[in-house]
Scaffold this motif. Structure first.
Motif, mmCIF file in Angstrom:
data_model
loop_
_atom_site.group_PDB
_atom_site.id
_atom_site.type_symbol
_atom_site.label_atom_id
_atom_site.label_comp_id
_atom_site.label_asym_id
_atom_site.label_seq_id
_atom_site.Cartn_x
_atom_site.Cartn_y
_atom_site.Cartn_z
ATOM 1 N N LEU A 257 0.826 -1.209 0.000
ATOM 2 C CA LEU A 257 0.000 0.000 0.000
ATOM 3 C C LEU A 257 0.861 1.260 0.000
ATOM 4 N N ARG A 258 2.020 1.191 0.651
ATOM 5 C CA ARG A 258 2.909 2.351 0.706
ATOM 6 C C ARG A 258 3.736 2.488 -0.570
ATOM 7 N N THR A 259 4.201 1.363 -1.098
ATOM 8 C CA THR A 259 5.077 1.398 -2.267
ATOM 9 C C THR A 259 4.323 1.788 -3.532
ATOM 10 N N TYR A 260 3.177 1.190 -3.739
ATOM 11 C CA TYR A 260 2.457 1.390 -4.997
ATOM 12 C C TYR A 260 1.383 2.464 -4.856
ATOM 13 N N ARG A 261 1.808 3.616 -4.407
ATOM 14 C CA ARG A 261 0.893 4.724 -4.162
ATOM 15 C C ARG A 261 0.455 5.414 -5.449
ATOM 16 N N ARG A 262 1.085 5.113 -6.563
ATOM 17 C CA ARG A 262 0.616 5.643 -7.847
ATOM 18 C C ARG A 262 -0.456 4.733 -8.457
ATOM 19 N N VAL A 263 -0.643 3.568 -7.829
ATOM 20 C CA VAL A 263 -1.670 2.616 -8.279
ATOM 21 C C VAL A 263 -2.898 2.681 -7.372
ATOM 22 N N ALA A 268 -6.566 7.216 0.583
ATOM 23 C CA ALA A 268 -7.651 6.295 0.916
ATOM 24 C C ALA A 268 -7.151 5.092 1.714
ATOM 25 N N THR A 269 -5.928 4.641 1.441
ATOM 26 C CA THR A 269 -5.415 3.436 2.117
ATOM 27 C C THR A 269 -4.642 3.737 3.392
ATOM 28 N N ARG A 270 -4.357 5.013 3.666
ATOM 29 C CA ARG A 270 -3.548 5.343 4.841
ATOM 30 C C ARG A 270 -4.142 4.809 6.146
ATOM 31 N N PRO A 271 -5.458 4.974 6.394
ATOM 32 C CA PRO A 271 -6.010 4.415 7.641
ATOM 33 C C PRO A 271 -5.824 2.900 7.734
ATOM 34 N N LEU A 272 -5.962 2.207 6.620
ATOM 35 C CA LEU A 272 -5.760 0.765 6.615
ATOM 36 C C LEU A 272 -4.304 0.429 6.919
ATOM 37 N N GLY A 273 -3.385 1.223 6.371
ATOM 38 C CA GLY A 273 -1.980 1.010 6.673
ATOM 39 C C GLY A 273 -1.671 1.163 8.142
ATOM 40 N N THR A 274 -2.327 2.141 8.776
ATOM 41 C CA THR A 274 -2.147 2.344 10.223
ATOM 42 C C THR A 274 -2.593 1.118 11.002
ATOM 43 N N GLU A 275 -3.710 0.535 10.602
ATOM 44 C CA GLU A 275 -4.221 -0.643 11.309
ATOM 45 C C GLU A 275 -3.358 -1.873 11.046
ATOM 46 N N LEU A 276 -2.823 -1.991 9.852
ATOM 47 C CA LEU A 276 -1.916 -3.099 9.570
ATOM 48 C C LEU A 276 -0.634 -2.987 10.391
#
Length: 504
Positions: A257-263, A268-276
């Motif tokens: 989610l962090r690496t492929y931020r151009r995809v 939108a995915t930052r909150p999910l990244g925090t939970e992961l």
């Protein structure tokens, strides 16, 4: 109380005209015991949208036979499942409910199929009378629930390996059956066939050939999310390496989610990244304790006996037992928490409606390579910074930061491997070597802190602290050797980086 067993079996098609061959002629069989026919009545439970069946998981309540009760079957490999059993009751036992929670979330499980079988059992025995396998001919009638107005019927042959048997024996049985004209079943289980023949089967994600960068990234994200869900019951059961594997899947997903931020839209995915990140940290409590315990035991085992002075092993056992007991309880509590279930729901939502950006439509060779190169540059900067520091706490912290970057760069290359091929495979392999080296260094940093604490405890209890100090010194020597090795390992990884194509 629930118990479990490893079930290894093969299934075969049968018709009214099917006749079993002489099972006594199977190589290795000394005799065959015919145990007669038993009546089995099983009701299978699932959610209305068949979430368990979609994951090749079965939950049933069965009467008849020698193992009447609740059975939960979890896939291990093709033809291999772990069966967890619980006594008969009027409701799904709490232990089994916990083991399916990652798949069903808060959806209720209800009866979906009833299977009534007449099972004709033959036990294959060796020359000493020990069981090798059980072969049964099952006449099955399936009813779709509720109502039971949609039915199906068939006959199948099932060969199940005896406990602790050699799986190769089932190959021998299979050859004898196939020589008699009996063919392997097309359905993986009775439930799968019943669902297909009495109505709709579970919906499964389409596995189209990936064409765009978005296809590749979403495929990788889906595989990691599925791994988290599938490993949940293994972690609850305390199976070896399950916590580690679940933690790795969590980290791989967060890295993607962090690496492929151009995809995928990072906002939108930052909150999910925090939970992961939270989940990986919680799983790390148990995993880190396990790794540290093994490391300290190995260091003590490597010492000559005269240098082990005082009750050091007893103190280490007490420290380890206290730490593992608390960490296991904490891990189970995490998996039972509302926060974890919300994370699983968020993963479902992400895959159902991914927040794709324009980069998702790009050619994978361009977009994925760009992301991998960016993570590699980040790692290069952190390695250079770490090597500039003098030995000590600041270098230790910088090397730990480089380790995190190495892990992210490695995962980026792994995710891109289906699209980029051998260059990504080679880069991932070399980056793994960097990560492993830096990981061992960080484990040593943590070990030295623990050794100091154990030495203080020993001294306070009137015990010699000599051995703890000796092991501490050896950890320092290992760390120094690791730091000397790093430049060479990093140089090889840097040479294997994904390069920009000419003309770009």
């Amino acid at each position: 109380m629930a118990d479990s067993k490893r079930e290894i079996e093969r299934k075969y098609e049968a018709t009214d005209a099917t006749r079993l061959p002489d099972l006594g002629r199977v190589a290795g069989v000394g005799s065959v015991a015919h145990e007669g026919v038993m009546e089995l009545d099983a009701v299978y439970y699932d959610t209305e949208d068949l979430r368990l069946a979609a994951g090749n998981v079965t939950l049933r309540r069965r009467t008849g036979g020698s193992d009447a009760g609740w059975h939960l079957k979890l896939p291990v490999a093709d033809g291999v499942r772990d069966e967890i059993r619980a006594p008969l009751s009027g409701h799904v036992p709490a232990r089994l409910t916990a083991l399916i929670r990652s798949r069903v979330l808060d959806a209720p499980v209800v009866p979906v199929v009833r299977l009534v079988s007449a099972r004709d059992v033959h036990v294959l025995l060796d020359d000493d009378g020990a069981p090798l396998a059980e072969l049964s001919v099952d006449e099955v009638r399936a009813e779709r629930l509720p109502g039971g107005d949609r039915t199906a019927a068939w006959t199948e042959i099932e060969a199940e390996l005896a406990d602790d048997g050699d799986p190769a024996f089932l190959d021998t049985v299979g050859r004898t059956l196939e020589e008699a004209g009996i063919r392997p079943a097309t359905a993986p289980s009775k439930l799968a066939r019943a669902l297909a023949e009495t109505g709709s089967a579970p919906a499964r994600p389409r596995e189209d050939e990936p064409r765009t960068a978005g296809d590749h990234v979403l495929g990788y994200v889906r595989r990691q999310a599925e791994a988290i869900v599938a490993l949940d019951p293994a972690v609850r059961r305390g199976l070896p390496d399950s916590v580690h594997r679940m933690r790795v899947a969590t980290r791989r997903l967060r890295s993607a989610l962090r690496t492929y931020r151009r995809v995928l839209d990072r906002e939108a995915t930052r909150p999910l990244g925090t939970e992961l990140k939270w989940l990986a940290g919680e799983l790390g409590v148990d995993r880190d304790q396990e790794v540290l315990d093994a490391r300290l035991r190995a260091r003590l085992d490597a010492l000559p006996r005269p240098l082990v002075i005082g009750p050091v092993r007893a103190r280490l056992r007490l420290w380890s037992a206290a730490g593992r007991s608390g960490s296991r309880r904490r891990t189970t509590a995490v998996l039972d928490s509302a926060r974890y279930l919300d994370l699983l729901r968020a993963l479902e939502a992400l895959l159902a409606a991914p927040p794709l950006l324009p980069g998702a439509t790009a050619a994978p060779g361009d977009e994925l390579a760009r992301a991998v190169r960016k993570d590699h540059r980040r790692l290069a900067g952190r390695v250079a910074h770490a090597l500039e520091q003098a030995p000590g706490p600041e270098r230790d912290a910088a090397l730990h930061s480089a380790r995190k970057a190495a892990k992210r760069a490695r995962y980026a290359a792994e995710a891109a491997r289906p699209a980029l091929g051998k260059p990504a495979k080679k880069a991932a392999k070399r980056l793994k070597a960097v990560q492993s080296l830096l990981g061992d260094h960080q484990d040593g940093v943590v070990a030295r802190g623990t050794l100091r604490a154990l030495a203080v405890q020993a001294h306070a209890a009137g015990e010699p602290s000599f051995t703890w100090g000796l092991v501490y010194g050896r950890e320092e020597a290992v760390a120094a050797a690791t730091e000397r090795e790093l430049p060479g390992v990093w140089h090889r990884a840097h040479k294997a980086r994904i390069r920009r194509a000419r003309g770009h």
